[in-house]
Each structure stands twice: as C-alpha cells, then as structure tokens.
Write an enzyme that holds these catalytic residues in place. Sequence first.
Site, PDB file in Angstrom:
ATOM      1  N   ASP A  64      15.196 -11.884   2.532  1.00  0.00           N
ATOM      2  CA  ASP A  64      15.009 -12.520   1.225  1.00  0.00           C
ATOM      3  C   ASP A  64      15.530 -13.938   1.393  1.00  0.00           C
ATOM      4  O   ASP A  64      16.736 -14.143   1.586  1.00  0.00           O
ATOM      5  CB  ASP A  64      15.806 -11.762   0.150  1.00  0.00           C
ATOM      6  CG  ASP A  64      15.643 -12.414  -1.220  1.00  0.00           C
ATOM      7  OD1 ASP A  64      15.145 -13.551  -1.299  1.00  0.00           O
ATOM      8  OD2 ASP A  64      16.057 -11.778  -2.212  1.00  0.00           O
ATOM      9  N   SER A 144       3.184 -28.419  -0.586  1.00  0.00           N
ATOM     10  CA  SER A 144       1.935 -28.185  -1.332  1.00  0.00           C
ATOM     11  C   SER A 144       1.485 -29.522  -1.907  1.00  0.00           C
ATOM     12  O   SER A 144       2.309 -30.411  -2.158  1.00  0.00           O
ATOM     13  CB  SER A 144       2.186 -27.201  -2.478  1.00  0.00           C
ATOM     14  OG  SER A 144       1.073 -27.174  -3.356  1.00  0.00           O
ATOM     15  N   TYR A 157       6.797 -24.975 -10.198  1.00  0.00           N
ATOM     16  CA  TYR A 157       6.270 -24.858  -8.829  1.00  0.00           C
ATOM     17  C   TYR A 157       6.101 -26.256  -8.234  1.00  0.00           C
ATOM     18  O   TYR A 157       6.507 -26.510  -7.090  1.00  0.00           O
ATOM     19  CB  TYR A 157       4.938 -24.106  -8.848  1.00  0.00           C
ATOM     20  CG  TYR A 157       4.297 -23.918  -7.497  1.00  0.00           C
ATOM     21  CD1 TYR A 157       4.654 -22.855  -6.669  1.00  0.00           C
ATOM     22  CD2 TYR A 157       3.313 -24.801  -7.035  1.00  0.00           C
ATOM     23  CE1 TYR A 157       4.054 -22.681  -5.429  1.00  0.00           C
ATOM     24  CE2 TYR A 157       2.707 -24.637  -5.803  1.00  0.00           C
ATOM     25  CZ  TYR A 157       3.080 -23.571  -4.996  1.00  0.00           C
ATOM     26  OH  TYR A 157       2.491 -23.404  -3.770  1.00  0.00           O
ATOM     27  N   LYS A 161       8.066 -27.800  -4.960  1.00  0.00           N
ATOM     28  CA  LYS A 161       7.405 -28.299  -3.755  1.00  0.00           C
ATOM     29  C   LYS A 161       7.735 -29.778  -3.511  1.00  0.00           C
ATOM     30  O   LYS A 161       7.771 -30.223  -2.358  1.00  0.00           O
ATOM     31  CB  LYS A 161       5.897 -28.063  -3.852  1.00  0.00           C
ATOM     32  CG  LYS A 161       5.518 -26.572  -3.804  1.00  0.00           C
ATOM     33  CD  LYS A 161       5.954 -25.918  -2.496  1.00  0.00           C
ATOM     34  CE  LYS A 161       5.478 -24.484  -2.375  1.00  0.00           C
ATOM     35  NZ  LYS A 161       5.849 -23.861  -1.075  1.00  0.00           N
TER      36      LYS A 161
END
Length: 259
Positions: A64, A144, A157, A161
Amino acid sequence: MSGRVAGKTIVVTGAGSGIGAAIARGLAAEGANVVLADLNDAAADAVAASIAEAGGASLAVRVDVTDRRTVREAVARTVDRFGRVDVWFNNAGMNAPMPFLDITEENFERIMRVNAVGVLVGIQEAARQFIAQRGGGKVINTASIAGRTGFPSFAPYSASKAAVISLTQAAARDLAPHGITVNGFAPGVVATPLWTQLDADLAAMGAADAGFDSMTSDILLGRAAQPEDIVPTAVFLAASDSDYITGQIIPIEGGMILV
Ligand SMILES: NC(=O)c1ccc[n+]([C@@H]2O[C@H](COP(=O)([O-])OP(=O)(O)OC[C@H]3O[C@@H](n4cnc5c(N)ncnc54)[C@H](O)[C@@H]3O)[C@@H](O)[C@H]2O)c1
C-alpha cells in the site's frame, strides 16, 4: 537474458493493472527482473505469473503506497530475491471525481494520500536503498496531463498529479549528488480499468463531457492510448539511454493539451 534493461531489478507500483501491468511486462521482455507491487495482491500475482510463463523473472509483493512500512518491506523483499534495486516506478494511482463545489476534505486528502504522498514515500524509500548501494538508481513517476492543466470534475486528482511533477523536480535536485535521476511521464487518456469506475462516477455527476469518449474525441492522433503506448517511454526512462535526463516529465498524450 538480453534486452535494453537486461539484469536490472525494477520495482513497479500499481503493476497489477493497466499501465503498470503493461510496463512490467515490457520491462521483463527487455530482460529486467520485475517486482510487481500492488495493493491488489491477486492481480499482482497474476501479472507476475504471466511474466514467469513468458520466461521472465518476477516477484509479486503486496504494497500500500500510503503505508511506508509496506513500501520498506517491498524494498527488503526485492533485495532478498534479486540482490539490489536499480529502478523504481511510482505508478500506483486512483481517482474519485466530485463536482468542484462539492469536493470534501476527505476526498481531497484520500486522493493526495495515494497519488502524492505515495509518490513521496516511494521516492524516499527507493533513494535510501540506492544510496545504501552507493551510487546510481532511477526513479520514474507516473504523472498525468491533469497535472499540467486542472480538470474541474477531478480537481484533487489534478492537484495530486501537479504534486507528482513538483516532487519529481525537487527529488531530482536533491538526489543528483548521489547519481540518482528522477523523471516521469504524463499520459493523456489511456484505456485501462481506471476508466470503468471513473466513467460511471462522471456520468452519475452529470459530467460526461469529462468522460473517456468525450476526452478522446479531441486527441490529434485520433484515438486514446493503449497501455502498450506507454511502454517504449517507460523502457527508455529505465534504460541507460536516459542517463543524462533528470527532473523531466515526458508527455505521452497523442496531441491533446500540448503543454
Ligand atoms: N488511465 C489513464 O487515462 C491515465 C492517464 C494519466 C495518468 N494515469 C495514471 O497512471 C497510473 C496507473 O493508472 P491505470 O490507468 O493503469 O489505473 P488502474 O486502475 O488500471 O491500475 C492502478 C493500480 O494501482 C493499484 N493501487 C491503487 N491504490 C494503490 C495503493 N494505495 N497502493 C498500491 N497499489 C495501489 C491498483 O490496485 C491497480 O492495480 C495512475 O497513477 C494513474 O493516475 C492514468
């Protein structure tokens, strides 16, 4: 085994699915010993088995990335099995979209924890091992296009990134004296299982314009990426070909945001 990363030992987080699985298979085909580190140990086992069947060397470990202890264990198990670590891919990531005005602290923190803190921990633990080996080593982070431009349907998100890009630059500066390079790549839209849940969540939010089909329609090269489109750049960044590159993010987005 011959190949562009022959004999190197390479850890890939999030290797049980999508981009990570393709990278792991591609690196194994180029001669690497590949360690598949994923929260989903059954998925990592399956990819490891497919690599072994193809004649490659692989090891699956449950990790993890938000839990430093499991990351340290992955380093130790890799060294036990293959003697050292040469390259570390911080690729595990997730998304959970919310309309901008509804984003909660819990949503923001959960995404940042996996995508940004997970990358920080991965860089640190890989670098500690590289330094203990006395020199060299490469870290490669999955950023990304969402880290280059903010998408309103998944702002946390995008922020996570952007953090990956900043961490790549900061770590490159910090670790260069040890001969360690830190780079990354920024995919656009890649056809992986990540999009199954993401598309369902975006549709439920009434944000289908941020979904797979809509995002894909604007790509200059006329299609979404397949995970295999990411592999040549991943191999390049893992191989000695990229030795004079550090602190960089390579876009792999088929002509989409162009920044
Ligand atoms: N698919 C895309 O369009 C796209 C675009 C740009 C960037 N990315 C990034 O690429 C990376 C891989 O995405 P994918 O599309 O292959 O997704 P995926 O969902 O197919 O695979 C992600 C893998 O990461 C694992 N994972 C999730 N949380 C984890 C954790 N805490 N610890 C360890 N493993 C964990 C999952 O079990 C899964 O196997 C992610 O960082 C993602 O943000 C994907």
